[in-house]
Design an enzyme around this catalytic site. Structure first.
Site, PDB file in Angstrom:
ATOM      1  N   GLY A  29       0.835  -1.188   0.000  1.00 18.52           N
ATOM      2  CA  GLY A  29       0.000   0.000   0.000  1.00 18.52           C
ATOM      3  C   GLY A  29       0.870   1.238   0.000  1.00 18.52           C
ATOM      4  O   GLY A  29       2.099   1.154  -0.195  1.00 18.52           O
ATOM      5  N   MET A  31       1.891   3.086   2.350  1.00 22.92           N
ATOM      6  CA  MET A  31       2.857   3.225   3.446  1.00 22.92           C
ATOM      7  C   MET A  31       3.993   2.214   3.389  1.00 22.92           C
ATOM      8  O   MET A  31       4.978   2.363   4.095  1.00 22.92           O
ATOM      9  CB  MET A  31       2.138   3.094   4.790  1.00 22.92           C
ATOM     10  CG  MET A  31       1.153   4.210   5.068  1.00 22.92           C
ATOM     11  SD  MET A  31       0.501   4.069   6.739  1.00 22.92           S
ATOM     12  CE  MET A  31      -0.804   5.299   6.672  1.00 22.92           C
ATOM     13  N   GLY A  32       3.838   1.178   2.593  1.00 26.29           N
ATOM     14  CA  GLY A  32       4.897   0.185   2.514  1.00 26.29           C
ATOM     15  C   GLY A  32       4.402  -1.158   2.045  1.00 26.29           C
ATOM     16  O   GLY A  32       3.276  -1.289   1.535  1.00 26.29           O
ATOM     17  N   ASP A 153      -5.821   6.544  10.316  1.00 25.46           N
ATOM     18  CA  ASP A 153      -5.962   5.909   9.004  1.00 25.46           C
ATOM     19  C   ASP A 153      -6.891   4.697   9.078  1.00 25.46           C
ATOM     20  O   ASP A 153      -6.559   3.611   8.593  1.00 25.46           O
ATOM     21  CB  ASP A 153      -4.587   5.504   8.455  1.00 25.46           C
ATOM     22  CG  ASP A 153      -4.627   5.220   6.949  1.00 25.46           C
ATOM     23  OD1 ASP A 153      -5.517   5.764   6.266  1.00 25.46           O
ATOM     24  OD2 ASP A 153      -3.768   4.463   6.465  1.00 25.46           O
TER      25      ASP A 153
END
Length: 531
Positions: A29, A31-32, A153
């Protein structure tokens, strides 16, 4: 976690920190990326590794990362509904990663792609999400101070439905603290540094307010709940740009569930909850997760007692039996004598009572005869007070309340979950879902004079199960005697709130009963008119 098709990247087949062997890519995703790995130090135990999409530029960023991972690890120990963070590190390229428990199952996004949830499934999942968020919002202790933790989030990808080897489902919230860490990068503009999922962000989050509180998570939860029920987002945008989504969150009026999905019928109370969670102003939303849990519980009770109508006939739905028929075991309780090893005094204690219906949790209380008479058929409630992060102990409180006389009797007992007796009683309460309250008059203490049956809520039973699971792995930071002192102090602070809740519950029960009787009379007169 569900496998995705493996892609060629630099980490597959490599060891991180000479310990974690990366086996497969299982998720990615903004973020990583998340990998399935093996922990060589623990005999190849499967774990999940999340490698973030940035490198640590300086010592300050390294310290922030360590702080957020520490917070995430504390939360995972406090709540069964938050993924457990086990460790963290940095790759040779200065890229941060952290180690999590490996989960098997699906995230909520994958489930909602197929179809929306039924009301029953929605309530089950939503309750567990709320319990995880409530734990985080209540905060963790850092250097003697309590810090509430805002997720920032909440979205379907961060809600994971895991399944154990007995096919029991449990909800886990992922990525606590990571959005905040990534947002704290220095020297960036608002849109460059914005971290979050645009479809689920609160208006104040998108405006870049630094001091976000728990009500920002509540807004994101509102979007998520709407999607869980309808399979669709409450807001429609022409593009996926930051500006378009900001306009939607700040200015679009959310539709009702029925406007989006006419076939989905939900109670009015639930519709009101969704709209209040999606309020543009933080002051118009529920102020904490406890308020949401209370409403969800009322909705659950309402659904179970609803009157079902069909096009051909009008009939009363068989009420769902929340607990087994208790009259037989209540009669057996009336035959019980006060134990000879207990003093003749106004005291109370729990006891697992063998009956013809199995072993049932009970609470025996000795009170003056006149006082017992005053509390029969009055308001009562059950509360469990705990500080599981310090010691696995519960303060089990039964409250008897007479509003007309302003009379209250508090019956309490400590259940040490590290002790075999306390653990058995708590487990029995969670499994049975009710307990018998036996009254023994002080003036004639030999025989039980009256019995009441008190039901636990679905949320309380889930909490007991979670606390029992946590107690198996908990570290004792204080002694049992200290835990009792802390819980006593918390108990004194909560008494007024407990009474208020009882008064509200009593009022709503009277209104619900009145509505139910009116509906029943309406059906009766319609049937008469047909004849």
């Amino acid at each position: 976690m569900v496998r995705q098709k493996a892609e060629l990247d630099i980490y597959l087949g490599k060891f991180l920190n000479n310990r974690y062997l990366i086996k497969d890519l299982i998720g990615k995703g903004g973020m990583g990326r998340v990998y399935l790995a093996e922990d060589a130090a623990k005999g190849g135990m499967p774990i999940a590794v999340k490698i973030l999409s940035l490198s640590l530029a300086n010592q300050q960023m390294s310290q922030r990362f360590a702080r957020e991972i520490f917070i995430g690890a504390q939360l995972g120990r406090k709540s069964k509904h938050i993924v457990r963070v086990l460790s963290y590190g940095v790759t040779e390229e200065k890229v941060p990663f952290y180690i999590m428990e490996y989960l098997q199952g699906k995230n909520l996004k994958q489930i909602l792609k197929i179809k929306p949830l039924t009301i029953s499934k929605f309530l089950t999942i939503c309750n567990q999400i709320c319990l995880g968020l409530q734990c985080a919002h209540q905060g963790i202790s850092l250097k003697g101070e309590i810090y509430p933790i805002v997720h920032r989030d909440i979205k379907p990808e961060n809600i994971f439905i895991s399944e154990d080897n007995k096919h029991r489902e449990s909800i886990k919230i992922l990525d606590f603290g990571i959005a905040k860490f990534l947002t704290e990068r220095s020297g960036m503009t608002l849109t460059d540094s914005f971290i979050g999922s645009l479809p689920y962000c609160s208006p104040e989050h998108m405006e870049g307010r630094k001091l976000l509180d728990v009500r920002s998570d509540i807004y994101s939860l509102g979007v998520l709940m709407f999607e869980m029920l309808t399979g669709k987002h409450p807001f429609q945008t022409k593009s996926n740009s930051f500006g378009t989504w900001y306009q939607a969150h700040r200015f679009q009026t959310p539709p009702t569930v029925e406007e989006i999905s006419p076939q989905v019928k939900i109670p009015q109370e639930l519709q009101k909850l969704l709209m209040s969670c999606l309020a543009k102003e933080v002051s118009d939303r529920p102020q904490n997760i406890s308020q949401i849990l209370d409403i969800l519980e009322k909705v659950q009770i309402q659904i179970k007692n609803d009157i079902v109508t069909t096009s051909n006939s009008i009939q009363l739905a068989s009420p769902v039996q929340l607990v087994p028929v208790t009259s037989l075991s209540e009669k057996e309780c009336l035959q019980k004598n006060w134990p000879k090893n207990k003093p003749i005094a106004p005291i109370g204690f729990p006891y697992l009572l063998p009956t013809s219906q199995g072993t049932i949790p009970t609470f025996w209380a000795m009170l003056p005869k006149q006082e017992i008479a005053k509390f029969l058929d009055k308001t009562y409630g059950t509360e469990f007070i705990t500080k599981m992060n310090l010691y696995p102990m519960l303060l089990w409180v039964t409250v008897l309340y007479d509003a007309q006389l302003s009379l209250t009797r508090w019956l309490s007992y400590f259940l040490d979950l590290k002790d075999n007796k306390g653990e058995k009683i708590a487990r029995s309460l969670s499994e049975i879902g009710y307990y018998h309250l036996l009254f023994f008059p002080l003036e004639n203490p030999n025989r039980c004079s009256h019995v009441m049956t008190l039901n636990l809520t679905a949320i309380q039973r889930q909490q007991l199960t979670d606390w029992l699971d946590m107690s198996q792995e908990s570290n004792n930071f204080i002694l049992p005697k200290q835990a009792k002192s802390i819980l006593k102090a918390e108990y004194e602070k909560l008494k007024l709130d407990i009474i208020r809740k009882l008064v509200v519950h009593q009022t709503s029960e009277k209104v619900s009963l009145k509505d139910w009787m009116n509906k029943l009379l309406g059906i009766f007169f319609k049937l008469l008119s047909h004849h």
